[in-house]
Design a protein around this motif. Structure first.
Motif, PDB file in Angstrom:
ATOM      1  N   UNK A  60      -1.715  -6.075   0.244  1.00 23.45           N
ATOM      2  CA  UNK A  60       0.038  -5.719   0.026  1.00 23.45           C
ATOM      3  C   UNK A  60       1.060  -6.407  -0.607  1.00 23.45           C
ATOM      4  N   UNK A  61       1.977  -5.997  -1.823  1.00 20.78           N
ATOM      5  CA  UNK A  61       2.826  -6.844  -2.090  1.00 20.78           C
ATOM      6  C   UNK A  61       4.315  -7.087  -1.558  1.00 20.78           C
ATOM      7  N   UNK A  62       4.764  -6.018   0.051  1.00 22.52           N
ATOM      8  CA  UNK A  62       5.692  -5.840   0.380  1.00 22.52           C
ATOM      9  C   UNK A  62       5.096  -6.239   2.106  1.00 22.52           C
ATOM     10  N   UNK A  63       4.192  -5.230   2.469  1.00 21.61           N
ATOM     11  CA  UNK A  63       4.413  -5.381   3.787  1.00 21.61           C
ATOM     12  C   UNK A  63       4.303  -6.301   4.773  1.00 21.61           C
ATOM     13  N   UNK A 280       0.516   1.944   3.909  1.00 24.11           N
ATOM     14  CA  UNK A 280       1.013   3.742   3.271  1.00 24.11           C
ATOM     15  C   UNK A 280       2.334   3.335   3.075  1.00 24.11           C
ATOM     16  N   UNK A 281       3.481   3.098   4.256  1.00 26.62           N
ATOM     17  CA  UNK A 281       4.824   2.900   3.286  1.00 26.62           C
ATOM     18  C   UNK A 281       5.156   2.276   2.492  1.00 26.62           C
ATOM     19  N   UNK A 282       4.330   0.712   2.876  1.00 28.61           N
ATOM     20  CA  UNK A 282       5.024  -0.208   2.015  1.00 28.61           C
ATOM     21  C   UNK A 282       4.944   0.351   0.057  1.00 28.61           C
ATOM     22  N   UNK A 285       7.482   3.038  -0.486  1.00 33.78           N
ATOM     23  CA  UNK A 285       8.599   2.355  -0.700  1.00 33.78           C
ATOM     24  C   UNK A 285       8.614   0.491  -1.764  1.00 33.78           C
ATOM     25  N   UNK A 286       7.146   1.422  -2.942  1.00 32.93           N
ATOM     26  CA  UNK A 286       6.744   0.072  -3.842  1.00 32.93           C
ATOM     27  C   UNK A 286       7.589   0.743  -5.378  1.00 32.93           C
ATOM     28  N   UNK A 287       8.659   0.996  -6.030  1.00 38.75           N
ATOM     29  CA  UNK A 287       9.102   0.728  -7.544  1.00 38.75           C
ATOM     30  C   UNK A 287       8.186   0.716  -8.043  1.00 38.75           C
ATOM     31  N   UNK A 288       6.960  -0.276  -8.032  1.00 34.82           N
ATOM     32  CA  UNK A 288       5.951  -0.714  -8.956  1.00 34.82           C
ATOM     33  C   UNK A 288       4.872   0.250  -8.613  1.00 34.82           C
ATOM     34  N   UNK A 289       4.462   0.864  -8.285  1.00 36.41           N
ATOM     35  CA  UNK A 289       3.904   1.834  -7.509  1.00 36.41           C
ATOM     36  C   UNK A 289       2.824   1.311  -7.732  1.00 36.41           C
ATOM     37  N   UNK A 290       2.154  -0.043  -6.943  1.00 38.99           N
ATOM     38  CA  UNK A 290       1.163  -0.641  -6.632  1.00 38.99           C
ATOM     39  C   UNK A 290       0.498  -0.253  -5.609  1.00 38.99           C
ATOM     40  N   UNK A 291      -0.829   0.168  -5.445  1.00 38.53           N
ATOM     41  CA  UNK A 291      -1.650  -0.154  -4.229  1.00 38.53           C
ATOM     42  C   UNK A 291      -1.874  -0.466  -3.910  1.00 38.53           C
ATOM     43  N   UNK A 292      -2.215  -1.400  -2.070  1.00 38.19           N
ATOM     44  CA  UNK A 292      -2.497  -1.778  -1.773  1.00 38.19           C
ATOM     45  C   UNK A 292      -4.501  -1.572  -1.133  1.00 38.19           C
ATOM     46  N   UNK A 322      10.230  -5.024   9.183  1.00 36.14           N
ATOM     47  CA  UNK A 322      10.045  -6.169   8.800  1.00 36.14           C
ATOM     48  C   UNK A 322       9.272  -6.004   7.025  1.00 36.14           C
ATOM     49  N   UNK A 323       8.738  -4.761   6.988  1.00 37.31           N
ATOM     50  CA  UNK A 323       8.493  -4.760   6.010  1.00 37.31           C
ATOM     51  C   UNK A 323       9.371  -3.906   5.360  1.00 37.31           C
ATOM     52  N   UNK A 324      10.017  -3.141   5.538  1.00 37.68           N
ATOM     53  CA  UNK A 324      11.374  -2.485   4.821  1.00 37.68           C
ATOM     54  C   UNK A 324      12.377  -3.503   4.658  1.00 37.68           C
TER      55      UNK A 324
END
Length: 545
Positions: A60-63, A280-282, A285-292, A322-324
């Protein structure tokens, strides 16, 4: 297709966001440990491991992972029932082992069945909770612990009654620092002069200003001075023995205790569900639409919980708050989560006295903005305009239930409502498909059935993910009466991102105007691949993110 990630490619923005998450995570780790009846440093250990170990292993890039409010009741009861913290740590180790096993069993694919309206409703609900829960801290009333997300509080109050209690407990110094912090956070990227100082995160400036202001209040004997009750309260070891006592190892002799296994299984299930929801929420939120890859995520969480237990830490999950905050601060990759973990580790070892001067009011200001961004009224308008029945009703019910109960109950209600709608409207099989192996240059035909619901999201996602580079695909909705907005979003994002990156030409055929999907150019020499469909089912069953 998984691409190698250069962790240092966006170091500047990732360091800034990692710093913000560190500032937010510090009081949350302490507050959740306090509410769980565990040693305060066990929350910090969990935060450090969640940042460094899980952050490195996750895709995950954001979580961001760490101790979670959703586990506090389970942890508090478990420590009491088991009678010793080191026996409880054995349960955490078992929970990690179960999560690791679930990852190898590919249980993470269950996340593909969470509808977008439920995930968005959960995020909006969490946003409202964050905002409402931080108002008392902003006014200097810190009776409820940092990180509490439950409507009914342990002290007998609830989210709304707590707001009325604030009136009798306003600490003027906290209010002044909150307002100044908000002005800094909002104005940092808007004032022309301040825009040039991009290297310094606005949250760090707000924290420094908050510390300096309070020190001035204290030194001048002002009534605005904020006392220790309203500051970060990190324990400071005064000797080597005290420092060594922070680390507790599990009691491995308790491995034969069935109660320990029961608690471990409970923690594993709840932590895994919360993690998958957050992932799923992260991704949303990802503007680059990357999947985890959620199967990898379960493995990472399992290893993280095992390591945390061996050091004396609390169980962890991927955490929405924290992810948000990470996303709002502009994180570009998982390096942000790793940096936040290292900052937690370094700071608690070197500057705990300085950290204890941070006013909770400043951190409340940071979280107030995070909460507002999550619960932006535009989201409600968006779902109202999309579809007032199939989209808005599950969204708003999830939103309200999350605010008035908790995350898991709210999501469960949203899922139940979605399933009821699907059962009513989906009388025929929605997705049927056969194929042989794809070859570069083939024209691949995907024909949608009469009704395509969010339950078909995993299969379609897997199909699109398996398409080779430089291929051509026709997605035919000529016979389709209803398509879930989740599926439309998935196709739209695929067409705009991966299809462009990997030179996949997409033709959309037969989509109704209401779906607002534009057709691509027609292809020449189109061939039918009806004969190619049998092998597809086997791939769809083993869906990978």
């Amino acid at each position: 297709m998984t691409k190698k990630i250069n962790l240092f490619a966006n170091l500047k923005s990732d360091f800034a966001s990692g710093l913000v998450v560190f500032l937010v995570a510090l009081p949350l780790c302490l507050g959740i440990a306090l509410a769980s009846g565990a040693p305060l440093f066990s929350g910090i250990i969990s935060g450090v491991v969640g940042g460094i170990v899980v952050g490195y292993l996750s895709t995950s890039h954001l979580s961001v992972s760490g101790p979670a409010a959703g586990l506090t009741a389970i942890v508090l009861t478990a420590i009491t029932d088991l009678g010793a913290f080191n026996i409880f740590l054995m349960a955490v180790f078992i929970a990690g082992l179960i999560q690791l096993t679930l990852g190898f069993l590919k249980a993470g694919t269950i996340s593909n069945f969470f509808p977008n309206n439920v995930i968005e409703g959960m995020l909006a609900g969490i946003g409202v909770i964050i905002f409402l829960k931080q108002i008392p801290h902003a006014f200097g009333y810190d009776k409820d612990f940092e990180g509490d997300e439950s409507f009914v509080q342990a002290d007998g109050q609830n989210t709304f009654s707590e707001l009325f209690s604030v009136i009798d407990h306003i600490q003027l110094g906290s209010l002044v620092i909150t307002l100044i912090s908000l002005a800094i956070l909002i104005g940092w990227n808007k004032v022309e002069f301040l825009k040039k100082i991009k290297l310094v995160p606005a949250a760090l400036v707000a924290v420094i200003v908050g510390i300096i202001l309070n020190e001035v209040f204290i030194q001048t004997g002002s009534s605005l001075a904020i006392s220790g009750d309203h500051l970060v309260a990190l324990p400071v070891p005064t000797s080597l023995e005290e420092f060594q006592s922070i680390f507790v190892i599990p009691d491995f002799s308790a491995i034969t205790n069935f109660k320990v296994w029961g608690i471990g299984a409970t923690i594993a299930v709840v932590a895994s569900i919360e993690t998958l929801l957050c992932i799923e929420a992260a991704d949303r939120m990802d503007t680059q639409k990357r999947y985890t890859n959620t199967n990898v995520e379960l493995k990472a969480q399992g290893i993280g919980n095992m390591v945390s237990s061996l050091l004396g830490g609390l169980p962890m999950t991927s955490v929405v708050v924290r992810t948000s905050a990470n996303n709002a601060a502009g994180a570009k990759s998982k390096m942000s989560a790793i940096i936040h973990g290292f900052l937690l580790l370094i700071s608690v070892l070197t500057i705990p006295v300085l950290l204890n001067k941070i006013p909770l009011a400043t951190l409340a200001a940071v979280l107030l903005l995070v909460g507002y961004k999550l619960a932006n009224p535009k989201t409600i308008k968006h779902f109202w305009k999309k579809d007032k029945i199939y989209q808005f009703i599950p969204f708003i019910l999830t939103f309200v239930a999350v605010v008035f109960t908790d995350l898991l109950k709210g999501v469960a209600l949203g899922m139940i409502v979605n399933i009821i709608f699907v059962l009513i409207g989906n009388s025929k099989r929605a997705f049927k498909f056969r194929k042989e192996e794809y070859h570069e240059g083939d024209i691949i035909h995907i024909e949608l059935a009469q009704e395509v619901s969010f339950l078909n999201k995993a299969a379609i996602k897997s199909t699109l993910n398996d398409l080779p580079e430089n291929s051509k695909v026709v997605i035919n909705a000529t016979d389709t009466v209803y398509i879930a907005h989740d599926i439309l979003d998935l196709i739209r994002e695929f067409k705009a991102t991966r299809a462009v990156d990997e030179n996949i030409k997409v033709k959309l055929k037969g989509f109704k105007k209401a779906y607002q999907l534009e057709d691509s150019d027609n292809f020449k020499n189109t061939v039918t691949v009806e004969q190619k469909y049998d092998a597809m089912k086997r791939k769809m069953i083993n869906v990978e993110n």
